[in-house]
Write an enzyme that holds these catalytic residues in place. Structure first.
Site, PDB file in Angstrom:
ATOM      1  N   GLY B  88       0.821  -1.202   0.000  1.00  0.00           N
ATOM      2  CA  GLY B  88       0.000   0.000   0.000  1.00  0.00           C
ATOM      3  C   GLY B  88       0.856   1.254   0.000  1.00  0.00           C
ATOM      4  O   GLY B  88       1.958   1.259  -0.537  1.00  0.00           O
ATOM      5  N   LEU B  89       0.342   2.293   0.624  1.00  0.00           N
ATOM      6  CA  LEU B  89       1.010   3.588   0.681  1.00  0.00           C
ATOM      7  C   LEU B  89       1.382   4.104  -0.706  1.00  0.00           C
ATOM      8  O   LEU B  89       2.490   4.559  -0.939  1.00  0.00           O
ATOM      9  CB  LEU B  89       2.271   3.520   1.552  1.00  0.00           C
ATOM     10  CG  LEU B  89       2.040   3.389   3.056  1.00  0.00           C
ATOM     11  CD1 LEU B  89       3.369   3.357   3.766  1.00  0.00           C
ATOM     12  CD2 LEU B  89       1.201   4.536   3.578  1.00  0.00           C
ATOM     13  N   CYS B  90       0.468   3.961  -1.634  1.00  0.00           N
ATOM     14  CA  CYS B  90       0.745   4.541  -2.945  1.00  0.00           C
ATOM     15  C   CYS B  90      -0.471   5.305  -3.436  1.00  0.00           C
ATOM     16  O   CYS B  90      -0.871   5.186  -4.585  1.00  0.00           O
ATOM     17  CB  CYS B  90       1.206   3.481  -3.943  1.00  0.00           C
ATOM     18  SG  CYS B  90       0.277   1.967  -3.853  1.00  0.00           S
ATOM     19  N   GLY B  91      -1.077   6.056  -2.566  1.00  0.00           N
ATOM     20  CA  GLY B  91      -2.165   6.945  -2.963  1.00  0.00           C
ATOM     21  C   GLY B  91      -3.354   6.170  -3.504  1.00  0.00           C
ATOM     22  O   GLY B  91      -3.712   5.126  -2.980  1.00  0.00           O
ATOM     23  N   PHE B  93      -3.643   4.489  -6.143  1.00  0.00           N
ATOM     24  CA  PHE B  93      -3.279   3.489  -7.154  1.00  0.00           C
ATOM     25  C   PHE B  93      -4.148   2.234  -7.082  1.00  0.00           C
ATOM     26  O   PHE B  93      -4.802   1.856  -8.057  1.00  0.00           O
ATOM     27  CB  PHE B  93      -1.798   3.127  -6.957  1.00  0.00           C
ATOM     28  CG  PHE B  93      -1.302   2.043  -7.858  1.00  0.00           C
ATOM     29  CD1 PHE B  93      -0.958   2.341  -9.164  1.00  0.00           C
ATOM     30  CD2 PHE B  93      -1.187   0.749  -7.407  1.00  0.00           C
ATOM     31  CE1 PHE B  93      -0.495   1.349  -9.995  1.00  0.00           C
ATOM     32  CE2 PHE B  93      -0.728  -0.247  -8.239  1.00  0.00           C
ATOM     33  CZ  PHE B  93      -0.381   0.046  -9.530  1.00  0.00           C
TER      34      PHE B  93
END
Lengths: 134, 297
Positions: B88-91, B93
């Site tokens: 995760g931690l990709c906005g 996406f």
């Protein structure tokens, strides 16, 4: 200068080669195919073997391919190879190891895996042959 | 008013978070560059494969014996291959890709079309599992850990081909994020089976050749080439999708982390301001106490 044919060699990861050559010999599934400029359009499968780039009757470059496809148009020859390596860069010992591993896989393969193992063996065999000829 | 010690703790914790996000941004930027290069270098193969297939498809046309992968089976059972990331931690996406998939799947469910899902990446599996658990037939994770390898695409393609031959679906679509730039990724559905002839490319080719189609010689014959070429093409298209998706992921993460770093900066500024004010107030209070104490004597 003589007419040239645009030779392109592409692997899934990148474009390996794109240059005009005098003649190129591709190991087609049913025999080698020499491509000169103005060759009639052709699509064929490529067996594991060596692509030869020729200039004034001499082989200037040898590239090993592990099968793929080849598309020829009047001014272009495109080879889509799954695996390609310069013949000079093949490590003969490594190729032999690969062949013996492949042979072992063939002897152990069940019905389903047979085709795949056979393919791998053919590739390895061609690789060893290419290394030996270099 | 919050006490000084708590404020100090908050500030240092936000500072640590900022360090992490800015490091992640840096890493994503480096990976993005590599992924982008990879995607660009792989393009010629996919393009040429497509061109070759288009010319064979035109030559074989709609003849009786045309392979099913090319002509289609006539049915309408769907298979969706959903490409998302492992982490995760990709906005937005993963969110945007899953949202689009859900929309399509609900549509399918609403009009009674059968569908199945193949997930690529841990996130797509986790996010779709709640609603469509029984429809997920295969999941691939840890794809592209060290850059996307062609072998990984071959593996996925093999699974798809196997299912197609077992007559488990009729139409296969891969949904992935197409890389536009670091800030914009476009959710793109791409149909793999049956093979969709690119109209625009065809028109382009017609223009070049003046409408006259080259007649190809085939060796061995069309059917045999197609038999080899079609599965190979699926692998190639999936490879392309994986590469685009991986570039998009890093792009999205880079942007998300850039924003996070900036937000953390703002937060630190605010907190520091409050901290200083509080400290000042405490000092003033102490002074007042001392002075009034002295006056009382």
């Amino acid at each position: 200068m003589a007419e040239m044919v645009e030779f392109e060699l592409v692997s899934p990861a990148r474009l390996l080669k794109s240059e005009p050559v005098e003649m190129v010999v591709v190991p087609g599934a049913e025999g080698d195919i020499g491509v000169l400029p103005n060759h009639s359009p052709l699509i064929c499968t490529v067996r594991p073997g060596v692509i030869k780039v020729m200039e004034s009757g001499k082989v200037t470059e040898e590239i090993f391919v592990a099968g793929g496809f080849c598309e020829v148009s009047t001014e272009r020859c495109t080879v889509l190879a799954e695996e390609a390596i310069m013949v000079a860069d093949i490590d003969a010992g490594e190729a032999r190891d690969r062949l013996s591993a492949a042979e072992k896989a063939v002897s152990e393969a069940d019905e389903d895996g047979m085709g795949k193992a056979e393919d791998e063996r053919r590739i390895a065999e061609a690789m060893v042959a290419a290394a030996a000829s270099a | 008013m919050a006490n000084l010690k708590d404020l100090k703790g908050r500030i240092s914790s936000v500072k640590k978070t900022q360090k992490i996000t800015s490091a992640m941004k840096m890493v994503a930027a480096a990976k993005l560059r590599r992924a982008q290069e990879g995607a660009e270098q792989a393009r010629p193969y996919a393009e040429r494969m497509n061109r070759m297939l288009t010319s064979i498809a035109k030559s074989v046309g709609d003849t009786e014996g045309a392979p099913k992968m090319l002509a289609g089976t006539g049915g309408n059972r769907q298979l969706y291959v959903v490409c998302a990331s492992d982490r995760g931690l990709c906005g937005g996406f993963n969110g945007s890709i899953v949202r689009e998939t859900r929309r399509r799947l609900r549509e399918c469910a609403a009009n009674g079309t059968e569908f199945k899902i193949v997930t690529v990446g841990r996130k797509s599996r986790d996010l779709l599992r709640r609603e469509f658990n029984d429809k997920i037939v295969a999941s691939f994770t840890d794809i592209g850990r060290r850059g996307v390898e062609f072998d990984e695409a071959v593996e996925i393609a093999a699974k798809i081909t196997e299912m197609f031959e077992a007559d488990e679906f009729d139409v296969c679509t891969v949904i992935y994020n197409k890389f536009q730039s670091a800030i914009s990724q476009i959710v793109t559905p791409h149909q793999l089976i049956p093979f969709a002839v690119d109209e625009a490319e065809e028109a382009e080719e017609d223009k070049q050749t003046g409408g006259a189609r080259a007649v190809f010689i085939f060796e061995p014959d069309e059917e045999e080439i197609l038999e080899d070429l079609l599965p190979r093409n699926i692998a190639t298209q999936i490879f392309q999708a994986l590469l685009e998706s991986s570039a998009s992921e890093h792009g999205a993460r880079m942007t998300a982390m850039d924003n996070a770093t900036r937000n953390a900066g703002d937060m630190i500024d605010n907190l520091t301001m409050t901290y200083n004010r509080t400290r000042q107030a405490v000092i003033t209070k102490e002074l007042i106490e001392i002075i009034s104490g002295a006056e009382a004597l």
